[in-house]
Write a protein that holds these residues in place. Structure first.
Motif, PDB file in Angstrom:
ATOM      1  N   GLN A 258       6.025   6.136 -11.746  1.00 57.85           N
ATOM      2  CA  GLN A 258       6.985   4.975 -12.078  1.00 57.85           C
ATOM      3  C   GLN A 258       6.450   3.533 -11.843  1.00 57.85           C
ATOM      4  O   GLN A 258       5.437   3.710 -10.736  1.00 57.85           O
ATOM      5  CB  GLN A 258       8.412   5.094 -11.678  1.00 57.85           C
ATOM      6  CG  GLN A 258       9.000   6.558 -11.954  1.00 57.85           C
ATOM      7  CD  GLN A 258       9.205   6.549 -13.448  1.00 57.85           C
ATOM      8  OE1 GLN A 258       9.961   5.422 -13.828  1.00 57.85           O
ATOM      9  NE2 GLN A 258       8.972   7.477 -14.499  1.00 57.85           N
ATOM     10  N   LEU A 259       6.587   2.570 -12.278  1.00 56.35           N
ATOM     11  CA  LEU A 259       6.073   1.420 -11.876  1.00 56.35           C
ATOM     12  C   LEU A 259       6.348   1.007 -10.503  1.00 56.35           C
ATOM     13  O   LEU A 259       5.435   0.395  -9.749  1.00 56.35           O
ATOM     14  CB  LEU A 259       6.910   0.105 -12.854  1.00 56.35           C
ATOM     15  CG  LEU A 259       6.435  -1.082 -12.543  1.00 56.35           C
ATOM     16  CD1 LEU A 259       4.881  -1.355 -12.998  1.00 56.35           C
ATOM     17  CD2 LEU A 259       7.123  -2.300 -13.472  1.00 56.35           C
ATOM     18  N   ARG A 260       7.413   1.443 -10.018  1.00 55.46           N
ATOM     19  CA  ARG A 260       7.800   1.093  -8.620  1.00 55.46           C
ATOM     20  C   ARG A 260       6.964   1.956  -7.603  1.00 55.46           C
ATOM     21  O   ARG A 260       6.910   1.470  -6.447  1.00 55.46           O
ATOM     22  CB  ARG A 260       9.199   1.342  -8.348  1.00 55.46           C
ATOM     23  CG  ARG A 260       9.656   2.700  -8.574  1.00 55.46           C
ATOM     24  CD  ARG A 260      10.918   2.930  -7.890  1.00 55.46           C
ATOM     25  NE  ARG A 260      11.567   4.248  -8.542  1.00 55.46           N
ATOM     26  CZ  ARG A 260      11.981   4.398  -9.846  1.00 55.46           C
ATOM     27  NH1 ARG A 260      12.250   3.504 -10.591  1.00 55.46           N
ATOM     28  NH2 ARG A 260      12.380   5.607 -10.417  1.00 55.46           N
TER      29      ARG A 260
ATOM     30  N   ARG B 128      -7.265  -6.639 -15.663  1.00 50.76           N
ATOM     31  CA  ARG B 128      -8.302  -5.958 -16.716  1.00 50.76           C
ATOM     32  C   ARG B 128      -7.548  -6.000 -18.039  1.00 50.76           C
ATOM     33  O   ARG B 128      -8.625  -6.332 -18.998  1.00 50.76           O
ATOM     34  CB  ARG B 128      -8.104  -4.520 -16.313  1.00 50.76           C
ATOM     35  CG  ARG B 128      -8.924  -3.606 -17.057  1.00 50.76           C
ATOM     36  CD  ARG B 128      -8.745  -1.971 -16.872  1.00 50.76           C
ATOM     37  NE  ARG B 128      -7.707  -1.502 -17.487  1.00 50.76           N
ATOM     38  CZ  ARG B 128      -7.474  -1.511 -18.786  1.00 50.76           C
ATOM     39  NH1 ARG B 128      -8.347  -1.902 -19.642  1.00 50.76           N
ATOM     40  NH2 ARG B 128      -6.190  -1.101 -19.295  1.00 50.76           N
ATOM     41  N   ARG B 129      -6.420  -6.027 -18.347  1.00 49.55           N
ATOM     42  CA  ARG B 129      -5.994  -6.234 -19.646  1.00 49.55           C
ATOM     43  C   ARG B 129      -6.077  -7.534 -20.309  1.00 49.55           C
ATOM     44  O   ARG B 129      -6.363  -7.835 -21.547  1.00 49.55           O
ATOM     45  CB  ARG B 129      -4.376  -5.755 -19.726  1.00 49.55           C
ATOM     46  CG  ARG B 129      -4.285  -4.274 -19.591  1.00 49.55           C
ATOM     47  CD  ARG B 129      -2.784  -3.917 -19.692  1.00 49.55           C
ATOM     48  NE  ARG B 129      -2.453  -2.623 -19.647  1.00 49.55           N
ATOM     49  CZ  ARG B 129      -1.515  -1.914 -19.754  1.00 49.55           C
ATOM     50  NH1 ARG B 129      -0.712  -2.690 -20.591  1.00 49.55           N
ATOM     51  NH2 ARG B 129      -1.241  -0.841 -19.544  1.00 49.55           N
ATOM     52  N   LEU B 130      -5.975  -8.663 -19.381  1.00 44.87           N
ATOM     53  CA  LEU B 130      -6.101  -9.935 -19.725  1.00 44.87           C
ATOM     54  C   LEU B 130      -7.764 -10.245 -20.151  1.00 44.87           C
ATOM     55  O   LEU B 130      -8.067 -10.877 -20.913  1.00 44.87           O
ATOM     56  CB  LEU B 130      -5.598 -10.918 -18.636  1.00 44.87           C
ATOM     57  CG  LEU B 130      -5.970 -12.484 -18.902  1.00 44.87           C
ATOM     58  CD1 LEU B 130      -5.183 -12.871 -20.026  1.00 44.87           C
ATOM     59  CD2 LEU B 130      -5.496 -13.190 -17.718  1.00 44.87           C
TER      60      LEU B 130
ATOM     61  N   ASP C 296       4.967 -12.389 -10.562  1.00 45.80           N
ATOM     62  CA  ASP C 296       5.517 -11.626  -9.360  1.00 45.80           C
ATOM     63  C   ASP C 296       7.276 -11.651  -9.914  1.00 45.80           C
ATOM     64  O   ASP C 296       7.646 -10.255  -9.529  1.00 45.80           O
ATOM     65  CB  ASP C 296       5.463 -12.480  -8.048  1.00 45.80           C
ATOM     66  CG  ASP C 296       5.981 -13.775  -8.065  1.00 45.80           C
ATOM     67  OD1 ASP C 296       6.253 -14.635  -8.994  1.00 45.80           O
ATOM     68  OD2 ASP C 296       6.737 -14.502  -6.969  1.00 45.80           O
ATOM     69  N   VAL C 297       7.832 -12.421 -10.325  1.00 39.58           N
ATOM     70  CA  VAL C 297       9.163 -12.134 -10.785  1.00 39.58           C
ATOM     71  C   VAL C 297       9.486 -11.414 -11.759  1.00 39.58           C
ATOM     72  O   VAL C 297      10.220 -10.278 -11.925  1.00 39.58           O
ATOM     73  CB  VAL C 297       9.883 -13.718 -11.008  1.00 39.58           C
ATOM     74  CG1 VAL C 297      11.538 -13.562 -11.702  1.00 39.58           C
ATOM     75  CG2 VAL C 297       9.875 -14.574  -9.850  1.00 39.58           C
ATOM     76  N   ALA C 298       8.252 -11.444 -12.830  1.00 40.30           N
ATOM     77  CA  ALA C 298       8.351 -10.413 -14.025  1.00 40.30           C
ATOM     78  C   ALA C 298       8.203  -8.861 -13.483  1.00 40.30           C
ATOM     79  O   ALA C 298       8.916  -8.182 -13.869  1.00 40.30           O
ATOM     80  CB  ALA C 298       7.290 -10.757 -14.959  1.00 40.30           C
ATOM     81  N   LEU C 299       7.383  -8.787 -12.526  1.00 40.13           N
ATOM     82  CA  LEU C 299       7.176  -7.603 -11.968  1.00 40.13           C
ATOM     83  C   LEU C 299       8.069  -7.040 -11.172  1.00 40.13           C
ATOM     84  O   LEU C 299       8.590  -5.905 -11.432  1.00 40.13           O
ATOM     85  CB  LEU C 299       6.107  -7.713 -10.876  1.00 40.13           C
ATOM     86  CG  LEU C 299       5.322  -6.542 -10.130  1.00 40.13           C
ATOM     87  CD1 LEU C 299       5.140  -5.242 -10.888  1.00 40.13           C
ATOM     88  CD2 LEU C 299       4.300  -6.866  -9.305  1.00 40.13           C
ATOM     89  N   LYS C 300       8.762  -7.842 -10.503  1.00 38.53           N
ATOM     90  CA  LYS C 300      10.243  -7.504  -9.664  1.00 38.53           C
ATOM     91  C   LYS C 300      11.046  -6.991 -10.847  1.00 38.53           C
ATOM     92  O   LYS C 300      11.878  -6.021 -10.595  1.00 38.53           O
ATOM     93  CB  LYS C 300      10.655  -8.397  -8.840  1.00 38.53           C
ATOM     94  CG  LYS C 300       9.807  -8.569  -7.782  1.00 38.53           C
ATOM     95  CD  LYS C 300      10.458  -9.856  -6.879  1.00 38.53           C
ATOM     96  CE  LYS C 300       9.657 -10.418  -5.660  1.00 38.53           C
ATOM     97  NZ  LYS C 300      10.291 -11.390  -4.792  1.00 38.53           N
ATOM     98  N   LEU C 301      11.292  -7.989 -11.815  1.00 40.85           N
ATOM     99  CA  LEU C 301      12.329  -7.547 -12.799  1.00 40.85           C
ATOM    100  C   LEU C 301      11.982  -6.238 -13.312  1.00 40.85           C
ATOM    101  O   LEU C 301      13.101  -5.076 -13.548  1.00 40.85           O
ATOM    102  CB  LEU C 301      12.285  -8.509 -13.946  1.00 40.85           C
ATOM    103  CG  LEU C 301      13.067  -9.570 -13.683  1.00 40.85           C
ATOM    104  CD1 LEU C 301      12.811 -10.869 -14.922  1.00 40.85           C
ATOM    105  CD2 LEU C 301      14.510  -9.383 -14.045  1.00 40.85           C
TER     106      LEU C 301
ATOM    107  N   VAL D 159      -1.155  -4.428  -5.869  1.00 42.27           N
ATOM    108  CA  VAL D 159      -2.447  -4.875  -6.023  1.00 42.27           C
ATOM    109  C   VAL D 159      -3.142  -4.106  -7.330  1.00 42.27           C
ATOM    110  O   VAL D 159      -3.708  -4.370  -8.124  1.00 42.27           O
ATOM    111  CB  VAL D 159      -3.321  -4.220  -4.886  1.00 42.27           C
ATOM    112  CG1 VAL D 159      -4.930  -4.301  -5.281  1.00 42.27           C
ATOM    113  CG2 VAL D 159      -3.273  -5.326  -3.471  1.00 42.27           C
ATOM    114  N   GLU D 160      -2.441  -2.710  -7.326  1.00 47.52           N
ATOM    115  CA  GLU D 160      -2.819  -2.032  -8.858  1.00 47.52           C
ATOM    116  C   GLU D 160      -2.159  -2.753  -9.799  1.00 47.52           C
ATOM    117  O   GLU D 160      -2.973  -2.539 -10.907  1.00 47.52           O
ATOM    118  CB  GLU D 160      -2.240  -0.633  -8.357  1.00 47.52           C
ATOM    119  CG  GLU D 160      -2.879   0.396  -7.352  1.00 47.52           C
ATOM    120  CD  GLU D 160      -2.034   1.500  -6.971  1.00 47.52           C
ATOM    121  OE1 GLU D 160      -2.692   2.655  -7.378  1.00 47.52           O
ATOM    122  OE2 GLU D 160      -0.732   1.704  -6.945  1.00 47.52           O
ATOM    123  N   ILE D 161      -1.072  -3.032  -9.883  1.00 51.82           N
ATOM    124  CA  ILE D 161      -0.599  -3.639 -10.783  1.00 51.82           C
ATOM    125  C   ILE D 161      -1.339  -4.831 -11.229  1.00 51.82           C
ATOM    126  O   ILE D 161      -1.739  -5.071 -12.562  1.00 51.82           O
ATOM    127  CB  ILE D 161       0.990  -3.989 -10.544  1.00 51.82           C
ATOM    128  CG1 ILE D 161       1.770  -2.745 -10.594  1.00 51.82           C
ATOM    129  CG2 ILE D 161       1.431  -4.787 -11.730  1.00 51.82           C
ATOM    130  CD1 ILE D 161       3.091  -2.634 -10.055  1.00 51.82           C
TER     131      ILE D 161
END
Length: 102
Positions: free
Chosen positions: A75-77, A90-92, A43-48, A82-84
């Protein structure tokens, strides 16, 4: 290039106290990510990634070099958590399946 190296470059010239507040972590925790190579929770990596406006997969991929790729389209934001998280899962799953095939 490791996450810590990318963060050092991306954080250069930024107010780290304000960034830490945006992330919801202390400045010392942010420093651990950038200087000691500590891995942030997802969650922190996502915020970063959102705050720094870089692709999450580039940020956490040790094989990817600097600078970050240009982001095209959404854009990522613009993506919901949920989508992310669905894409990360999926990638994992894909990478685990690929490892089992080897």
């Amino acid at each position: 290039m490791h996450l810590a190296e990318k963060l050092k470059s991306l954080l250069e010239g930024r107010n780290k106290t304000n960034l830490a507040e945006e992330l919801g972590v202390s400045r010392s925790v942010l420093s651990k990510y950038a200087n000691r190579g500590s891995t942030p929770p997802l969650d922190v990596a996502l915020k970063l990634a959102r705050i720094l406006d870089v692709p999450l997969d580039w940020l956490v991929d040790d094989e990817a070099d600097f600078p970050p790729p240009e982001v095209s389209g959404r854009q990522l934001r613009d993506y919901s958590d949920v989508e992310i998280m669905t894409e990360v899962a999926r990638r994992l799953a894909h990478s685990v399946f690929a490892l089992r095939q080897d």
